[in-house]
Design a protein around this motif. Structure first.
Motif, PDB file in Angstrom:
ATOM      1  N   HIS A   1       0.838  -1.189   0.000  1.00  0.00           N
ATOM      2  CA  HIS A   1       0.000   0.000   0.000  1.00  0.00           C
ATOM      3  C   HIS A   1       0.877   1.245   0.000  1.00  0.00           C
ATOM      4  O   HIS A   1       2.100   1.155   0.024  1.00  0.00           O
ATOM      5  CB  HIS A   1      -0.913  -0.004   1.238  1.00  0.00           C
ATOM      6  CG  HIS A   1      -1.784  -1.205   1.342  1.00  0.00           C
ATOM      7  ND1 HIS A   1      -1.605  -2.188   2.290  1.00  0.00           N
ATOM      8  CD2 HIS A   1      -2.847  -1.602   0.596  1.00  0.00           C
ATOM      9  CE1 HIS A   1      -2.525  -3.130   2.147  1.00  0.00           C
ATOM     10  NE2 HIS A   1      -3.289  -2.798   1.120  1.00  0.00           N
ATOM     11  N   SER A   2       0.242   2.424  -0.005  1.00  0.00           N
ATOM     12  CA  SER A   2       0.981   3.682  -0.005  1.00  0.00           C
ATOM     13  C   SER A   2       0.348   4.673   0.961  1.00  0.00           C
ATOM     14  O   SER A   2      -0.843   4.578   1.306  1.00  0.00           O
ATOM     15  CB  SER A   2       1.003   4.282  -1.417  1.00  0.00           C
ATOM     16  OG  SER A   2      -0.286   4.751  -1.778  1.00  0.00           O
ATOM     17  N   LEU A   3       1.168   5.643   1.402  1.00  0.00           N
ATOM     18  CA  LEU A   3       0.641   6.711   2.246  1.00  0.00           C
ATOM     19  C   LEU A   3      -0.411   7.528   1.505  1.00  0.00           C
ATOM     20  O   LEU A   3      -1.378   8.006   2.102  1.00  0.00           O
ATOM     21  CB  LEU A   3       1.779   7.619   2.707  1.00  0.00           C
ATOM     22  CG  LEU A   3       2.672   7.071   3.821  1.00  0.00           C
ATOM     23  CD1 LEU A   3       3.822   8.032   4.099  1.00  0.00           C
ATOM     24  CD2 LEU A   3       1.861   6.828   5.083  1.00  0.00           C
ATOM     25  N   ALA A   4      -0.212   7.665   0.196  1.00  0.00           N
ATOM     26  CA  ALA A   4      -1.191   8.412  -0.604  1.00  0.00           C
ATOM     27  C   ALA A   4      -2.567   7.751  -0.526  1.00  0.00           C
ATOM     28  O   ALA A   4      -3.599   8.442  -0.431  1.00  0.00           O
ATOM     29  CB  ALA A   4      -0.723   8.502  -2.051  1.00  0.00           C
ATOM     30  N   GLN A   5      -2.612   6.427  -0.538  1.00  0.00           N
ATOM     31  CA  GLN A   5      -3.895   5.731  -0.422  1.00  0.00           C
ATOM     32  C   GLN A   5      -4.522   5.960   0.944  1.00  0.00           C
ATOM     33  O   GLN A   5      -5.741   6.134   1.064  1.00  0.00           O
ATOM     34  CB  GLN A   5      -3.687   4.223  -0.648  1.00  0.00           C
ATOM     35  CG  GLN A   5      -3.393   3.835  -2.077  1.00  0.00           C
ATOM     36  CD  GLN A   5      -3.137   2.343  -2.207  1.00  0.00           C
ATOM     37  OE1 GLN A   5      -2.211   1.799  -1.591  1.00  0.00           O
ATOM     38  NE2 GLN A   5      -3.962   1.672  -2.995  1.00  0.00           N
ATOM     39  N   LEU A   6      -3.686   5.966   1.984  1.00  0.00           N
ATOM     40  CA  LEU A   6      -4.192   6.231   3.325  1.00  0.00           C
ATOM     41  C   LEU A   6      -4.800   7.630   3.409  1.00  0.00           C
ATOM     42  O   LEU A   6      -5.901   7.815   3.939  1.00  0.00           O
ATOM     43  CB  LEU A   6      -3.056   6.106   4.342  1.00  0.00           C
ATOM     44  CG  LEU A   6      -2.883   4.777   5.078  1.00  0.00           C
ATOM     45  CD1 LEU A   6      -1.681   4.848   6.008  1.00  0.00           C
ATOM     46  CD2 LEU A   6      -4.127   4.406   5.860  1.00  0.00           C
ATOM     47  N   ARG A   7      -4.068   8.604   2.886  1.00  0.00           N
ATOM     48  CA  ARG A   7      -4.514   9.997   2.980  1.00  0.00           C
ATOM     49  C   ARG A   7      -5.799  10.243   2.195  1.00  0.00           C
ATOM     50  O   ARG A   7      -6.624  11.070   2.579  1.00  0.00           O
ATOM     51  CB  ARG A   7      -3.404  10.922   2.467  1.00  0.00           C
ATOM     52  CG  ARG A   7      -2.188  10.968   3.382  1.00  0.00           C
ATOM     53  CD  ARG A   7      -1.007  11.626   2.705  1.00  0.00           C
ATOM     54  NE  ARG A   7       0.169  11.645   3.588  1.00  0.00           N
ATOM     55  CZ  ARG A   7       1.419  11.661   3.150  1.00  0.00           C
ATOM     56  NH1 ARG A   7       1.668  11.653   1.844  1.00  0.00           N
ATOM     57  NH2 ARG A   7       2.415  11.698   4.008  1.00  0.00           N
ATOM     58  N   SER A   8      -5.963   9.507   1.111  1.00  0.00           N
ATOM     59  CA  SER A   8      -7.148   9.715   0.268  1.00  0.00           C
ATOM     60  C   SER A   8      -8.382   8.991   0.792  1.00  0.00           C
ATOM     61  O   SER A   8      -9.483   9.175   0.276  1.00  0.00           O
ATOM     62  CB  SER A   8      -6.853   9.239  -1.157  1.00  0.00           C
ATOM     63  OG  SER A   8      -6.710   7.828  -1.193  1.00  0.00           O
ATOM     64  N   GLY A   9      -8.192   8.140   1.793  1.00  0.00           N
ATOM     65  CA  GLY A   9      -9.322   7.394   2.345  1.00  0.00           C
ATOM     66  C   GLY A   9      -9.580   6.071   1.660  1.00  0.00           C
ATOM     67  O   GLY A   9     -10.537   5.375   2.011  1.00  0.00           O
ATOM     68  N   GLN A  10      -8.735   5.685   0.686  1.00  0.00           N
ATOM     69  CA  GLN A  10      -8.943   4.422  -0.030  1.00  0.00           C
ATOM     70  C   GLN A  10      -8.813   3.206   0.886  1.00  0.00           C
ATOM     71  O   GLN A  10      -9.357   2.141   0.583  1.00  0.00           O
ATOM     72  CB  GLN A  10      -7.933   4.294  -1.173  1.00  0.00           C
ATOM     73  CG  GLN A  10      -8.086   5.322  -2.277  1.00  0.00           C
ATOM     74  CD  GLN A  10      -7.058   5.102  -3.381  1.00  0.00           C
ATOM     75  OE1 GLN A  10      -6.829   3.985  -3.841  1.00  0.00           O
ATOM     76  NE2 GLN A  10      -6.413   6.175  -3.806  1.00  0.00           N
TER      77      GLN A  10
END
Length: 404
Positions: free
Chosen positions: A8-17
């Motif tokens: 996974h990625s931090l970007a996915q976490l931040r976007s709510g995915q």
């Protein structure tokens, strides 16, 4: 286990995915614990932070109330994080290949079952280590331990222990009375016997072989098909020219040093149920073995996260009483053969066992093997009891497959 495909990625976490996810794997060259992970405090069960540059974890990890599994291998930790000790749901912890030197008396989760600290710099375990009474699997190979705490004799659920490749000056006698210990690896310590020359085994150069397709990858090396053109002139009469070669890599494995595996393989005489080495291979170091026919298959599958130390089997697996008796008889004969050689296999499992349609059993994988002929009579008897316990579990597993 969490695999690369689960990344996974931090970007996915931040976007709510990843909202409400139960499993998270992050490898982004992190040097501190990302605050974004706290959005998962109510759901996260598996966290893998391996392959970063982390040196510590926050003290409030207990906020992740459902966290069961934490991996943080291949980082830069020099101590086991104190926050782990307050995580009551955490049962599996892996900090392989770090720089860990110290383990405090309060940093271990109270209900831990499976602890992986392979390839670190640990010199001492805390005196109260044995208070973690739920511990079933303990991986300590490749550290700098000079002794084990006396309290380790309280670990009455411990089934698998790896203490190879340390600095233990004496065999830890407190292990001999552990009621469930069945899979023990201890080679590569100062108290162990020196490697033998094995001059009775043919030695060939890697250049004499034509290496073909990869057959398998183990913790200690790569197994491939190999053609030996000089076999007709060099090998025992009747030997085929197509073989399997295992090439050892140089690093410490979860079981210990590859050179100890090599020494063990060359120390055991042939047996009808044993995958036996035919020649040593140099440059790089390896073993030449008979090629196992295609009709052989694994008897079992490795332990799961839930089963911890016990093998797993598919729902479709079954065998007759006659087949079960035959497998048990063959494995018992093999264990007696190992005992006569005073060699502890350390990994006697159905998943390391191959069988064919005729019920013939083949056994190998000496990565956890340890020679013990130099130990005293009581210690040798204790090691045999441990290995016999593994045989008892093997018998239980085979008998559980009998068709009713």
């Amino acid at each position: 286990m969490v695999t690369a495909s689960d990344m996974h990625s931090l970007a996915q976490l931040r976007s709510g995915q990843l909202a409400d996810t139960t499993r998270l794997k992050l490898s982004e060259n992190l040097d501190e614990f990302p605050a974004e992970i706290y959005s998962l405090t109510d759901t996260l069960e598996v966290l893998d932070l391996s392959g970063n540059r982390l040196r510590d974890l926050p003290d409030d990890l207990h906020r992740f109330s459902k966290l069961k599994i934490l991996f943080a291998s291949d980082n830069q930790f020099e101590h086991l994080p104190e926050g782990l000790g307050r995580c009551v749901s955490l049962t599996m912890v892996g900090f392989k290949h770090n720089r860990i030197r110290t383990i405090s008396p309060t940093c271990l989760p109270p209900n831990i079952r499976w602890l992986i600290l392979t390839d670190n710099c640990i010199e001492q375990l805390p005196d109260n280590f044995g208070e973690r009474r739920q511990l079933e699997k303990l991986m300590l190979a490749g550290n700098r331990l000079t002794e084990l705490p006396r309290s380790i004799n309280q670990l009455d659920k411990l089934g698998l222990l790896r203490i190879s490749a340390n600095q233990l000056q004496q065999f830890p006698d407190q292990l001999l009375d552990l009621p469930k210990l069945a899979w023990l690896a201890f080679a590569g310590n100062p108290f162990c016997p020196a490697h033998e020359a094995h001059n009775d085994i043919i030695t060939i150069s890697h250049e004499q072989l034509t290496v073909g397709e990869v057959l398998g990858r183990g913790a200690s090396g790569l197994i491939s098909k190999a053609h030996w053109s000089a076999a007709a002139d060099t090998a025992p009469a009747g030997t085929a020219q197509e073989f399997a070669i295992k090439v050892f890599h140089g690093g410490i494995t979860s079981d210990g040093y590859p050179q100890d595996e090599l020494d063990a393989c060359l120390s055991i005489a042939p047996h009808p149920n044993l995958v036996t080495a035919l020649a040593q291979v140099h440059n790089p170091n390896g073993l030449l073995m008979k090629l196992i026919p295609d009709d052989y298959r694994n008897l079992g599958q490795p332990p799961s996260l839930d089963s911890c130390t016990r093998d797993t089997f598919s729902l479709q697996q079954s065998c007759s009483r006659e087949l079960a008796d035959g497998l048990i008889q063959q494995m018992t004969s093999l264990v007696e053969h190992l005992e006569a050689a005073r060699l502890c296999h350390g990994d006697l499992y159905a998943h390391n066992t191959l069988i064919n349609n005729d019920g013939h059993l083949l056994f190998g994988d000496f990565g956890a093997a340890s020679r013990y002929h130099n130990l005293n009579t009581e210690q040798q008897a204790g090691i045999r009891r441990i290995e016999r316990r593994a045989l008892e579990y093997f018998v239980e597993d085979v008998e559980s497959l009998i068709r009713k």
